[in-house]
Enzyme design. Structure first.
Site, short mmCIF file in Angstrom:
data_model
loop_
_atom_site.label_atom_id
_atom_site.label_comp_id
_atom_site.label_asym_id
_atom_site.label_seq_id
_atom_site.Cartn_x
_atom_site.Cartn_y
_atom_site.Cartn_z
N GLY A 77 -12.57 -8.36 -13.16
CA GLY A 77 -12.14 -7.52 -12.05
C GLY A 77 -10.64 -7.31 -12.01
O GLY A 77 -9.87 -7.99 -12.71
N HIS A 78 -10.21 -6.38 -11.17
CA HIS A 78 -8.80 -6.01 -11.06
C HIS A 78 -7.94 -7.18 -10.57
O HIS A 78 -8.28 -7.85 -9.62
CB HIS A 78 -8.62 -4.81 -10.13
CG HIS A 78 -9.35 -4.89 -8.83
ND1 HIS A 78 -8.87 -4.35 -7.68
CD2 HIS A 78 -10.54 -5.44 -8.49
CE1 HIS A 78 -9.72 -4.55 -6.71
NE2 HIS A 78 -10.75 -5.21 -7.17
N GLY A 79 -6.84 -7.38 -11.26
CA GLY A 79 -5.88 -8.38 -10.81
C GLY A 79 -6.20 -9.80 -11.24
O GLY A 79 -5.52 -10.73 -10.81
N GLY A 102 -8.90 -10.54 -8.52
CA GLY A 102 -7.89 -11.52 -8.16
C GLY A 102 -8.21 -12.96 -8.51
O GLY A 102 -7.56 -13.87 -8.00
#
Lengths: 348, 348, 348
Positions: free
Chosen positions: C247-249, C267
């Site tokens: 996932g993003h981050g 995250g």
């Protein structure tokens, strides 16, 4: 961009801000950052209690704060410019859009795009290198077809819709306006329909349709299958993350979100505003009511009434799940007592 | 198409039908539909008790019914034409094929297909735009290679096999006759083989082969990995749904079905006629016996004897799983009693 | 290749071997095989107790053995050539590399590759048919871009990195040296960021970056998402299997391995040398410490301290999980006793 200008562009959402009290709190903002990584020149945001203490340490030059006077006073005291809003995350999202827009190719059809003579292409459409647009496809105005997209015959693509590189849209698929289909997604592939016979699996042809309504977003490498008969339909503004599998004949309502690796078997119906956590699985032909939330990895084996929050496999209410999960950890202890009791009962 | 003609074309499977008794029950059938959505001009079907009551409300003009005289009488009474069979779903599948065949490009090699001079291409093969066929590939008669398929060197593709757009077949892969590989699937990619060393992970080259026997179907975005040595093999007529992962060195029997997002780690052996529900995972080097059924989301950590039905993670028999799942919901109640008992034992 | 030559090429790792005692044990080795399938002319290996008994039956001509004198004596007795080492699997991996190297296209740019004038291409790069390299992309020396790869604008690809056919690298992605990106993978796609509003989901643009450090390997059809702000980063020599979703981050350390269908929400931070089994899911914003092991299908809902081994959903220590799993199977029996006890307590 000066903070003052960001405030102006965010409009109503930024009505309450430090600039009103202190004209000097107008830093130059060069970019945005998460609160724990922000440095000078960054705008960041704080939402809820989890990161509130970061106001005391962040090196951000400006903050988007919730409506919490203590946090606001603390920011002012530390010389940090701020705006306050009920919706810090939404304001932050709007601020990002002031600094960045995703790459968009210019309108125009690349000379290597292979477009069937019978295809109908709207105005200001962009079609990238090596894209393949087969017979009788319709592409509406301002759609963006990135390189290497393959559209099977008779597919329809709505206005302003973006198809990222290497996605495949198969026959009998109609995609609405303002949709985004990410790379590697396959829309309209044949549903998994086989009938057992003494000679093996007989393939049921998938003669139905796939319809994505306006504003739908389909994540990278996700798949939405074509049914044997009828439609597979995803409602307005529903958003799917990466590697989500929507089986043949599912009907999904509007404004749902499904996180990564969710899988819906065939014929599932889903209401509006349903939220499915990552890796949730739903068995075939059940109904998920409006507003249902299923936490990550839930395995849903029966229909769920509207508004429920469910967890676990097979799913139970989230409330029960949380209790039972705690007790699960005590099973070894319970088992010791169970053995004593069993002996006690035997000796009586 | 007149119902009479459908009956004729379905042959033996439609021997018992309303038309024999009532020559007027010969509606024009325009298309097929699921029972709950069928309207005038539709042919639909009913299988088992779940949808039986729909005979009383459906607007279908014709039905495929099970061998149930009550349902047949009800249909006749409502003026609905019908045929009856032991296998309504199979008859429905055969009826669909009378109305629809999936899109197939014509034989011929598109001028943009990039075909190595050493590739051997059979008769009446279709190769679509921008397909890449590398050196020493062999493609047998009547195979269909959709646009944007990439075949690595030395791949072999059998007769009548279809490769959908954007799939990738890597080196050392041999695909049999009458197979279907759906869009985005990757066959023959390198297995996940790394050996820990003090300097990090040492890559084990994957020098083995992937063999798909005749009649295998691989869903969209599924992957079948090449092993370090030996073969990864999928047996005749086995069908994989979307996003199924078959690890390096797995040997899968014939006539299996695996639903979406199933994952097999390396070296798993699977017998014939095995059925795996969605999101099932199987740990490495275990053996799954003939005819095993694993329900959705099962996590199989040990070998399973032939004929077993298993569920849960780690898997247990389905019978035990169903009992234990019910009791799981009572854990809070059990725990209350446990606390009383514990106190009682302590006070004794 | 003569066994003698293999020994010479393996160097130190093969110091102890049967050839030292018996000059006649120098078979011609034609290929490598798993121990249970090996025949004359094959080199195989035995690691640990599980396959030790195979020394008595294998038809392999040569074996890589652990430092176990009994096995070595048995092999000599059966006329099987051998080498002994602490690391049989590593030696086998090195032996495979003597017989096989994966297909690599020659350096050179295919005339159909579509390369933007502003792209910067290093020396001895290979770019395959129909690859698309958009504006301001940088490709370093000796990189291999297989056919049908699409690179969005400004992407950077490091030295010796291989991108397999049909993968997509989107904007704001930087891939280091010696990486391998397998077919169908999508790196740098938009993270799943939507903010709820009364009018539906407001899209948060994903203005951050994706960085893969040197030596990273990304499996077929895996996805690594671009974040709203900051970076998604995968550390040196970390290896991801097929269909893994990052996932993003997320920030992932070095030398991690993640098996098929793992999913990390946004995250998540992961330390070094973390090992995640197949289908593991991790909820957003938790931290996984160095050296953590999570067994297959674990659902990690909170941060995990370094060195822990966890299992189950929601995760618990593997030790507790194994105990609780055994007791789970006794729940029906426990429940019977519970009912008796409840009655007993009620009657008191």
């Amino acid at each position: 961009m000066e903070f003052k200008e960001i405030i102006a562009q965010l409009g109503d959402i930024a009505a309450l801000n430090s600039f009103n009290c202190n004209q000097n709190l107008n830093p130059e903002i060069s970019s945005l950052a998460a609160i724990d990584l922000a440095t000078t020149g960054n705008l960041s945001y704080i939402e809820g209690a989890r990161f509130a203490s970061m106001v005391e340490k962040t090196e951000a030059s400006a903050l988007i704060l919730p409506n919490d006077e203590t946090l606001q006073a603390k920011a002012t005291q530390r010389g940090i410019a701020w705006i306050a809003t009920k919706e810090p995350r939404l304001a932050f999202a709007k601020a990002i859009a002031l600094f960045y827009q995703p790459y968009q190719p210019n309108p125009g059809i690349h000379p290597t795009a292979m477009i069937a003579p019978s295809a109908v292409i709207g105005k200001n459409v962009s079609i990238g290198a090596y894209a393949v647009v087969q017979k009788e496809v319709k592409i509406s105005d301002r759609a963006i077809i990135h390189p290497h997209v393959v559209l099977y015959p008779e597919v329809e693509i709505g206005e302003n819709t973006t198809l990222h590189a290497n996605c495949t849209i198969q026959e009998r698929t109609k995609i609405g306006a303002n949709c985004v289909i990410h790379s590697g997604a396959v829309i309209g592939g044949e549903g998994f329909g086989f009938v057992p016979t003494p000679e093996g699996w007989f393939k049921m042809e998938q003669s139905g349709y796939v319809v994505l309504e306006d504003g739908v977003e389909i994540g990278c490498n996700s798949t939405v299958d074509r049914p044997a008969v009828g439609e597979t339909r995803i409602g307005r503004n529903t958003k799917l993350d990466n590697m989500v599998h929507i089986g043949h004949g599912c009907k999904i309502g509007s404004n749902c979100v499904m996180a990564g690796q969710v899988a819906l078997a065939g014929g599932v119906t889903v209401g509006d505003r349903v939220m499915l956590g990552g890796q949730v699985g739903i068995t075939n032909h059940v109904h998920i009511g409006d507003g249902v939330i299923a936490t990550a990895q839930s395995g849903i084996t029966n229909s769920v009434p509207p508004g429920e929050m469910v967890s676990g496999t097979p799913h139970v209410s989230n409330r029960l799940y949380r209790k039972a999960s705690v007790i699960y950890r005590k099973l070894p202890e319970i088992y010791e007592t169970f053995k004593q009791v069993k002996q006690y009962l035997a000796e009586k």
